[in-house]
Motif scaffolding. Structure first.
Motif, PDB file in Angstrom:
ATOM      1  N   VAL A  13      23.416  23.261  70.176  1.00  0.00           N
ATOM      2  CA  VAL A  13      23.490  21.863  70.541  1.00  0.00           C
ATOM      3  C   VAL A  13      24.058  21.157  69.159  1.00  0.00           C
ATOM      4  CG1 VAL A  13      22.240  19.835  70.868  1.00  0.00           C
ATOM      5  CG2 VAL A  13      21.796  21.934  72.060  1.00  0.00           C
ATOM      6  N   GLN A  14      23.515  21.700  67.799  1.00  0.00           N
ATOM      7  CA  GLN A  14      24.373  21.135  66.664  1.00  0.00           C
ATOM      8  C   GLN A  14      25.809  21.246  66.620  1.00  0.00           C
ATOM      9  OE1 GLN A  14      22.773  19.410  64.050  1.00  0.00           O
ATOM     10  NE2 GLN A  14      24.644  19.070  63.258  1.00  0.00           N
ATOM     11  N   GLY A  15      26.296  22.272  66.989  1.00  0.00           N
ATOM     12  CA  GLY A  15      27.821  22.310  67.155  1.00  0.00           C
ATOM     13  C   GLY A  15      28.356  21.397  68.118  1.00  0.00           C
ATOM     14  N   LEU A  16      27.674  21.358  69.260  1.00  0.00           N
ATOM     15  CA  LEU A  16      28.341  20.119  70.219  1.00  0.00           C
ATOM     16  C   LEU A  16      28.377  18.911  69.923  1.00  0.00           C
ATOM     17  CD1 LEU A  16      29.323  19.980  73.031  1.00  0.00           C
ATOM     18  CD2 LEU A  16      26.805  19.939  73.753  1.00  0.00           C
ATOM     19  N   ALA A  22      28.423  13.325  65.363  1.00  0.00           N
ATOM     20  CA  ALA A  22      30.146  12.554  65.341  1.00  0.00           C
ATOM     21  C   ALA A  22      30.670  12.856  66.424  1.00  0.00           C
ATOM     22  CB  ALA A  22      30.365  13.278  64.005  1.00  0.00           C
ATOM     23  N   ASN A  23      30.593  14.193  67.128  1.00  0.00           N
ATOM     24  CA  ASN A  23      31.397  14.648  68.126  1.00  0.00           C
ATOM     25  C   ASN A  23      30.892  13.791  69.422  1.00  0.00           C
ATOM     26  OD1 ASN A  23      32.341  16.687  66.534  1.00  0.00           O
ATOM     27  ND2 ASN A  23      31.324  18.305  67.736  1.00  0.00           N
ATOM     28  N   ILE A  24      29.690  13.669  69.700  1.00  0.00           N
ATOM     29  CA  ILE A  24      29.048  12.772  70.880  1.00  0.00           C
ATOM     30  C   ILE A  24      29.697  11.427  70.821  1.00  0.00           C
ATOM     31  CG2 ILE A  24      27.074  11.951  71.903  1.00  0.00           C
ATOM     32  CD1 ILE A  24      27.853  14.969  72.743  1.00  0.00           C
ATOM     33  N   ARG A  25      29.558  10.841  69.404  1.00  0.00           N
ATOM     34  CA  ARG A  25      29.835   9.390  69.298  1.00  0.00           C
ATOM     35  C   ARG A  25      31.316   8.987  69.545  1.00  0.00           C
ATOM     36  NH1 ARG A  25      25.748   9.043  69.796  1.00  0.00           N
ATOM     37  NH2 ARG A  25      23.648   9.098  68.277  1.00  0.00           N
ATOM     38  N   LYS A  29      32.747   6.781  72.466  1.00  0.00           N
ATOM     39  CA  LYS A  29      33.590   5.543  71.937  1.00  0.00           C
ATOM     40  C   LYS A  29      34.791   5.637  72.860  1.00  0.00           C
ATOM     41  CE  LYS A  29      36.151   3.713  68.540  1.00  0.00           C
ATOM     42  NZ  LYS A  29      36.764   3.682  66.869  1.00  0.00           N
ATOM     43  N   PHE A  30      35.266   6.898  73.092  1.00  0.00           N
ATOM     44  CA  PHE A  30      36.523   6.776  74.022  1.00  0.00           C
ATOM     45  C   PHE A  30      36.117   6.720  75.563  1.00  0.00           C
ATOM     46  CE2 PHE A  30      39.633   9.299  76.757  1.00  0.00           C
ATOM     47  CZ  PHE A  30      40.732   9.245  75.893  1.00  0.00           C
ATOM     48  N   GLU A  68      32.930  26.665  66.055  1.00  0.00           N
ATOM     49  CA  GLU A  68      32.983  25.279  65.415  1.00  0.00           C
ATOM     50  C   GLU A  68      33.914  24.497  66.356  1.00  0.00           C
ATOM     51  OE1 GLU A  68      33.331  25.247  61.460  1.00  0.00           O
ATOM     52  OE2 GLU A  68      31.558  26.493  61.055  1.00  0.00           O
ATOM     53  N   LEU A  69      33.645  23.089  66.303  1.00  0.00           N
ATOM     54  CA  LEU A  69      34.512  22.090  66.962  1.00  0.00           C
ATOM     55  C   LEU A  69      34.970  21.282  65.502  1.00  0.00           C
ATOM     56  CD1 LEU A  69      33.128  21.017  69.870  1.00  0.00           C
ATOM     57  CD2 LEU A  69      35.369  22.149  69.637  1.00  0.00           C
ATOM     58  N   ASP A  70      36.433  21.535  65.046  1.00  0.00           N
ATOM     59  CA  ASP A  70      36.850  20.606  63.932  1.00  0.00           C
ATOM     60  C   ASP A  70      37.183  19.200  64.737  1.00  0.00           C
ATOM     61  OD1 ASP A  70      39.544  20.864  64.833  1.00  0.00           O
ATOM     62  OD2 ASP A  70      39.863  22.716  63.467  1.00  0.00           O
ATOM     63  N   GLN A  71      37.587  18.102  63.898  1.00  0.00           N
ATOM     64  CA  GLN A  71      37.904  17.067  64.409  1.00  0.00           C
ATOM     65  C   GLN A  71      39.337  16.800  65.346  1.00  0.00           C
ATOM     66  OE1 GLN A  71      36.241  13.902  64.671  1.00  0.00           O
ATOM     67  NE2 GLN A  71      34.516  15.196  64.149  1.00  0.00           N
TER      68      GLN A  71
END
Length: 330
Positions: A13-16, A22-25, A29-30, A68-71
């Motif tokens: 969940v932290q990775g998601l 930041a990812n969820i935000r 926003k989108f 991991e998911l980078d930006q």
């Protein structure tokens, strides 16, 4: 509107969610939504919760393949899902082009990059056309180095036109190579990143790698070589034809450029733009096109490209409307 999505137990969940969510935000926003996770279930409310759920599902698929998911990857997956574009994450993530001198695997990061790499493997002449930061030159260099290491070719030749120099070359200090080296620097950077400075230097000394201005290509026939022409939008029609006809037996050619960044004198037709029309449909040649979605640099680069494209499109509409009014007023 509300949508509920179950998060698989095996997903980190932290990775998601990302650091500080930041990812969820970014997804919120989108899509104009708000999300809340409770007991493994994500509740999504807002403007487009179904789109947000599809994006989250795609992020979960990506995390199952990479930890991991980078930006860059995050924003790419968001835009691909929002645009309804097909994207085979599994095929892309396992395609290692080569390894850098530090042992880092180089992989295509977008669907367009994957198709580009596949075409280079299968086709003897490939054009990669699109904005800066989409990996056109970098991936071509990586493919060339991999081909050399696998003994598929005997040498790598990297070239680009020194358009900015023009007639001023004679006024610059040093010999000819020192004069043109600044214009070839992006090609050196790609080599150094993949091979390392020392290994790249050794291969240049033995003639296995050449980095030369386009003018040096005239009169040569290049067999058993991987040849890359960078910044091809700054070639003239004659230069492009000259370059393409240097290709010899058992060779591969990759041409890269951005047709929105032509630095030629006013009135001079870009050889790259011309080649798109002349070579369209020619058997054995493939054209790959990239867009701002494929930019793998800072997220701001994408926004800059979008802003310029939007401005240019509006300017074209205004010009067309203005011409129409003049005609109708006669």
């Amino acid at each position: 509107m509300e949508y509920k999505l179950n998060i698989p137990e095996e997903i980190n969940v932290q990775g998601l969610f990302g650091n500080y969510d930041a990812n969820i935000r970014s997804v919120e926003k989108f899509t104009g939504t708000e999300m809340n996770l409770r007991d493994g279930q994500l509740t999504i409310k807002g403007r487009d919760p179904e789109l947000a759920a599809r994006i989250i599902a795609r992020l979960i698929e990506a995390l199952a393949l990479e930890p991991e998911l980078d930006q860059q990857r995050l924003h790419y997956l968001i835009e691909m899902e929002a645009g309804g574009r097909e994207y085979d994450e599994k095929q892309t993530s396992k395609d290692v082009v080569c390894y850098t001198h530090t042992g880092r695997p180089l992989k295509p990061k977008t669907q367009a990059q994957k198709e580009y790499v596949d075409n280079i493997r299968k086709t003897d002449m490939v054009f990669g056309i699109g904005p800066a930061g989409t990996g056109k030159t970098y991936l071509a260099c990586a493919m060339a180095i991999n081909a050399y290491k696998n003994k598929e070719i005997e040498r790598i030749i990297l070239t680009r036109p020194a358009v900015e120099a023009g007639e001023r070359l004679g006024f610059l200090p040093g010999d000819m190579q020192e004069k043109v080296d600044p214009y070839l620097r992006p090609l050196y950077d790609a080599l150094y990143d993949v091979l390392g400075v020392e290994a790249a230097g050794r291969l240049r000394e033995k003639g296995a790698i050449e980095v030369v201005p386009l003018a040096y290509m005239r009169g040569r026939t290049l067999d058993n070589a991987f040849i890359i022409l960078d910044e091809a939008q700054n070639t003239t029609r004659e230069q492009m034809k000259m370059f393409l006809t240097r290709m010899g037996f058992h060779s591969k050619v990759v041409v890269t450029g951005d047709i929105t960044q032509v630095d030629l004198p006013s009135g001079t037709v870009s050889g790259l733009k011309d080649a798109q029309k002349i070579l369209k449909g020619v058997d054995g040649i493939r054209f790959n096109y990239f867009s701002e979605v494929d930019v793998v640099r800072h997220e701001l680069v994408k926004r800059i490209i979008k802003a310029y494209d939007s401005f240019d499109n509006k300017s074209k509409v205004r010009t067309s409307t203005s011409k129409g009014n003049k005609v109708s007023g006669r």
